[in-house]
Each structure stands twice: as structure tokens, then as C-alpha cells.
Design a protein around this motif. Structure first.
Motif, PDB file in Angstrom:
ATOM      1  N   SER A 106       0.812  -1.212   0.000  1.00  0.00           N
ATOM      2  CA  SER A 106       0.000   0.000   0.000  1.00  0.00           C
ATOM      3  C   SER A 106       0.850   1.269   0.000  1.00  0.00           C
ATOM      4  O   SER A 106       0.348   2.347  -0.324  1.00  0.00           O
ATOM      5  N   GLN A 107       2.156   1.172   0.326  1.00  0.00           N
ATOM      6  CA  GLN A 107       3.027   2.338   0.367  1.00  0.00           C
ATOM      7  C   GLN A 107       3.973   2.408  -0.830  1.00  0.00           C
ATOM      8  O   GLN A 107       4.898   3.220  -0.847  1.00  0.00           O
ATOM      9  N   SER A 110       4.588   5.926  -2.555  1.00  0.00           N
ATOM     10  CA  SER A 110       5.385   6.917  -1.829  1.00  0.00           C
ATOM     11  C   SER A 110       6.868   6.554  -1.793  1.00  0.00           C
ATOM     12  O   SER A 110       7.709   7.420  -1.563  1.00  0.00           O
ATOM     13  N   TYR A 111       7.196   5.283  -2.040  1.00  0.00           N
ATOM     14  CA  TYR A 111       8.600   4.863  -2.031  1.00  0.00           C
ATOM     15  C   TYR A 111       9.189   4.784  -3.436  1.00  0.00           C
ATOM     16  O   TYR A 111      10.374   4.489  -3.594  1.00  0.00           O
ATOM     17  N   THR A 128      12.398  -0.505   5.310  1.00  0.00           N
ATOM     18  CA  THR A 128      12.662   0.927   5.484  1.00  0.00           C
ATOM     19  C   THR A 128      14.150   1.224   5.560  1.00  0.00           C
ATOM     20  O   THR A 128      14.588   2.303   5.172  1.00  0.00           O
TER      21      THR A 128
END
Length: 233
Positions: A106-107, A110-111, A128
Motif C-alpha cells: 500500500s506504500q 510513496s517509495y 525501510t
């Protein structure tokens, strides 16, 4: 005194003999054989209970394992250290929850433009610790240098996260046409784009600390050109 007559064979009276003879039994009762008592099998009943319990436990285990799976980001194209990630180089994969902080799918948007802190090989599950933003790219041994560039001294679509070569322009001396690569691969940390014909474009780059004095000297004289380096795939 009366004497009861007996049969010719000296046994029971004819009425009694007739009553107990097989011929006297008629109907269903006369044809039914004695039933043997039914034997109980407690071992089979216990086995059936164990099978039911085992099947229930297996079903619960499968349900728990299925619910523990998470959606993660997997790298499909090699990204060298310092290069930005891309959406095209990512895919969604379902994995069992292991407690490791894999980035959820889901991220992924943004990455997509974050920088790789280490070289990421195809098949790598992203965490991360593997990425950083452009502003986080400065580490011990690195320096951030500000450049004021005129139109034509940097690519038109330059943006943060890209890699560039820093090249020195020849001096004003007509006989000097020497160009030198001051930094083979510098990280663009920030870009201020006022327009093609506006004030100089302000660009921050991150370079090795040992190179920063020389780059700053050339930059102060307007003798810097940036050449875009495409990301490795």
C-alpha cells in the motif's frame, strides 16, 4: 382317585406334549432365532473423536496461516546504491508474517522515488532500512554543495534523487578548452526551477567531502555543468 393318562411312550400327557412341540409354535415368534447380544466397540468411537478433533485443528491452522499473510514490495529490477527506485521496478507479493518490517504494498507509490541506500537485486523484499529520501542522503564523508546554474548548465527536467556528473567548463582564456569531470556521480538533493529565462537555477548536490572545495570554487566562477546519469536497471 383318577389317574391322568400318559402318552404311549410314557412321557408327558398328550396336551402338554403338543403344547411344547415345535409344531405348536406358529407365526413370527415361531420362526425367530435367539439374538446374540450386540458387542460394543469403544476403540472405534474414540478413533472417530480423534479424527474429528484433528480435522478441526488442521482447519483452524490453515485459517490462521492464511490470515497471517501480508502484502509486501518486491524489487524486480536492480537498483544501485544512490539511485532512485521506480514503480516499474516493483511488484506486489504475498508473504507470511515473519515480524520483519517489510514495506507493505500500500506504500509503494510513496517509495517509488526514494533512494536506494544499498544495491537492491531483483527479488529483494523492501524494508525501510534500504531506502532514504534525498535529504537523508548526506552521510559521514559526504558534503552538500549549492550550485547556481544558468540555463544550459543543467538538464531541463532535473529533479531531486537523480544522479549527475559534475563537469568543469573551460576558463575564459580562449586557449583553454579543457574540461574536467569533478565528480563522476553526484546525488541531486534539491532543485529550485524558476524557469528557463529566470534567475539561476539553484541545485544542491551531495558529493564526497574531499571533492566539495574544488566544486565550490568552480561553481563560484560559473564554470559548472551537470550531466544527467540515467538510473541502472
Amino acid at each position: 382317585m383318577r389317574i391322568r393318562p400318559t402318552s404311549a411312550r410314557g412321557g408327558l400327557p398328550p396336551a402338554a406334549a403338543s403344547a411344547e412341540s415345535p409344531a405348536a409354535l406358529s407365526g413370527p415368534d415361531g420362526r425367530r432365532l435367539p439374538a446374540s447380544p450386540r458387542r460394543r466397540r469403544p476403540d472405534l468411537a474414540a478413533l472417530a473423536v480423534l479424527l474429528i478433533l484433528g480435522g478441526t485443528a488442521a482447519t483452524i491452522t490453515l485459517m490462521l496461516n492464511g490470515s497471517a499473510r501480508v502484502s509486501a514490495i518486491r524489487i524486480t529490477r536492480q537498483v544501485t546504491a544512490g539511485q532512485p527506485l521506480s514503480r516499474a521496478g516493483m511488484e506486489e507479493v504475498r508473504i507470511a508474517g515473519t515480524g520483519i518490517d517489510y514495506l507493505p504494498w500500500s506504500q509503494h507509490a510513496s517509495y517509488a522515488q526514494r533512494l536506494a541506500l544499498v544495491t537492491l537485486l531483483p527479488g529483494t523484499l523492501l524494508t525501510t532500512q534500504m531506502t532514504a529520501t534525498a535529504s537523508e542522503g548526506i552521510t559521514p564523508g559526504k558534503a552538500r554543495v549549492g550550485l547556481a546554474l544558468k540555463p544550459g548548465q543543467s538538464p531541463a527536467e532535473l529533479r531531486a534523487g537523480q544522479r549527475v556528473q559534475i563537469i568543469s567548463l573551460p576558463r575564459q582564456d580562449p586557449g583553454d578548452r579543457t574540461t574536467t569531470v569533478l565528480a563522476q556521480s553526484a546525488l541531486v538533493d534539491a532543485v529550485s526551477d524558476p524557469g528557463t529565462h529566470g534567475p539561476p537555477r539553484l541545485v544542491n548536490v551531495i558529493v564526497d567531502a574531499a571533492l566539495s572545495p574544488r566544486i565550490a570554487a568552480y561553481a563560484s566562477n560559473g564554470q559548472i555543468v551537470l550531466a544527467y546519469l540515467p538510473a541502472a536497471h
